[in-house]
Enzyme design. Structure first.
Site, mmCIF file in Angstrom:
data_model
loop_
_atom_site.group_PDB
_atom_site.id
_atom_site.type_symbol
_atom_site.label_atom_id
_atom_site.label_comp_id
_atom_site.label_asym_id
_atom_site.label_seq_id
_atom_site.Cartn_x
_atom_site.Cartn_y
_atom_site.Cartn_z
ATOM 1 N N CYS A 4 13.499 -47.771 -27.397
ATOM 2 C CA CYS A 4 12.179 -47.766 -26.769
ATOM 3 C C CYS A 4 12.027 -46.639 -25.743
ATOM 4 O O CYS A 4 10.915 -46.170 -25.485
ATOM 5 C CB CYS A 4 11.902 -49.109 -26.107
ATOM 6 S SG CYS A 4 13.177 -49.643 -24.943
ATOM 7 N N HIS A 59 6.843 -48.042 -20.895
ATOM 8 C CA HIS A 59 7.831 -47.073 -20.436
ATOM 9 C C HIS A 59 7.133 -45.732 -20.221
ATOM 10 O O HIS A 59 6.509 -45.184 -21.144
ATOM 11 C CB HIS A 59 8.939 -46.892 -21.465
ATOM 12 C CG HIS A 59 9.887 -48.044 -21.570
ATOM 13 N ND1 HIS A 59 9.818 -49.154 -20.766
ATOM 14 C CD2 HIS A 59 10.954 -48.236 -22.396
ATOM 15 C CE1 HIS A 59 10.796 -49.993 -21.101
ATOM 16 N NE2 HIS A 59 11.494 -49.458 -22.079
#
Length: 364
Positions: free
Chosen positions: A161, A254
């Protein structure tokens, strides 16, 4: 886009964890896939899914009614699970050696495995794919099947990720040959499978360490940007990436702050235009979960922001901004991706759709 006569039967390995729960929410009312089987540890075997979750539902939307009464199987009962599905998503919480063994065992039952786990990311004949960037790597599956002795079963993985907020830019700008990049990622707590309720010490806190993330952030882009040679995937040599990964008090999303240099410095506007126009196989094939626009460049000085932009294209898209000249490198920019949608379960769903479209996954 392929039209299926009936939905494919899907199993979720590790369905009680956060990523497993995200798979379940994303697959609710999916036009191609239906969750018919959920497997987890032996502790959950024989319980309904709702009983197995036992108040640990971590999604912000309710548990879908369609899965509440599914009786959970033991992930180690491989033949029983495999016989009930056309393919599986894997999000199991085990050691890497155990994951490698379990996923390969499922593949050998002629059950395709689309994995969220990192255990097989460096297996040379396992494709690690962002469908918009390197869908050609699925071609390695024919070599993997020869090794496994299967005609239908295989393993495909999605990458970490942490790279989702900047790798798309490297791919969009590939013609200008990025040579080096310094990356700092600011990573949400859901990446650790947590919410603020079960990790209250993260409120108002920053932790400058996430185990294993920096190596993944530096090396995984090179496999994705690499090529197939002699039955294995060979890493790209460039760009050289240096990464720092920091846990921040954000639930989802993120963020990446990146400085980058090129073999030949391109004009800023050309880089922006390449981001906005970048398309890949999911867009060309009009896959069900594909973002219409994969990357969106935001012109405002204070964007992208998690609060405003993390759900861009239902979390399947990536936003970028603040592209400007750098005093040491050529340019710097900021990227943002939803870590449990684009970066985890959603990336797996999109990969499975691509594999169906390309004929690698079909009904048994």
């Amino acid at each position: 886009m392929k039209r299926l006569d009936k939905k494919l039967k899907v199993g979720i390995l590790g369905g009680t964890g956060m990523v497993g729960q995200r798979f379940i929410t994303l697959l609710e009312n999916h036009p191609w896939f239906e969750v018919t089987t959920i497997a987890a540890s032996s502790r959950s075997k024989g319980k309904t899914y709702e009983e197995a979750i036992n108040g640990r539902w971590k999604m912000q939307t309710p548990m879908p009614e369609s899965v509440r009464n599914i009786v959970v199987k033991d992930v180690s009962d491989i033949n029983e699970v495999a016989d009930s599905v056309d393919f599986v998503f894997s999000a199991v919480d085990m050691s890497k050696d155990e994951i490698r063994a379990v996923e390969e065992a499922y593949a050998r039952t002629e059950t395709p495995v689309v994995s969220n786990n990192s255990a097989h990311r460096w297996t040379p004949d396992v494709p690690m794919v962002v469908p918009e960037i390197n869908d050609d790597h699925y071609e390695i599956i024919e070599y993997q099947r020869r090794r496994l002795g299967t005609s239908r079963g295989f393993i495909a993985v999605k990458p970490n990720c942490s790279i989702q907020g900047y790798l798309p830019a490297l791919a969009a700008w590939k013609e200008f040959r990025p040579t080096k990049a310094v990356v700092c990622t600011y990573q949400a707590i859901s990446g650790a499978g947590k919410t603020f309720e079960d990790w209250p010490e993260m409120k108002g806190n920053i932790i400058p360490y996430i185990s294993g993330e920096e190596a993944k952030s530096e090396l995984e882009p090179l496999k994705i940007l690499g090529h197939i040679e002699n039955g294995q995937i060979v890493n790209a040599e460039d760009p050289l990436i240096s990464a720092q990964c920091i846990r921040v008090p954000v639930l989802d999303g993120h963020t990446a702050a990146v400085s980058i240099s090129f073999a030949e410095k391109p004009p800023k506007q050309e880089l922006i235009d390449l981001l906005n126009s970048y398309r890949g196989f999911p867009q060309e094939a009009d896959l069900p979960s594909a973002p219409k626009q994969f990357i969106k460049y935001l012109e405002e000085d204070d964007r992208p922001q998690v609060a405003l932009d993390v759900d861009y294209e239902r979390g399947f898209g990536v936003t970028m901004g603040r592209l400007r000249e750098d005093t040491i490198f050529d340019y710097k920019f900021v990227g943002l991706a939803h870590n449990t949608v684009r970066g985890a379960a959603g990336g797996g769903v999109l990969s499975a759709e691509a594999l169906v479209e390309k004929g690698y996954i079909a009904a048994k």
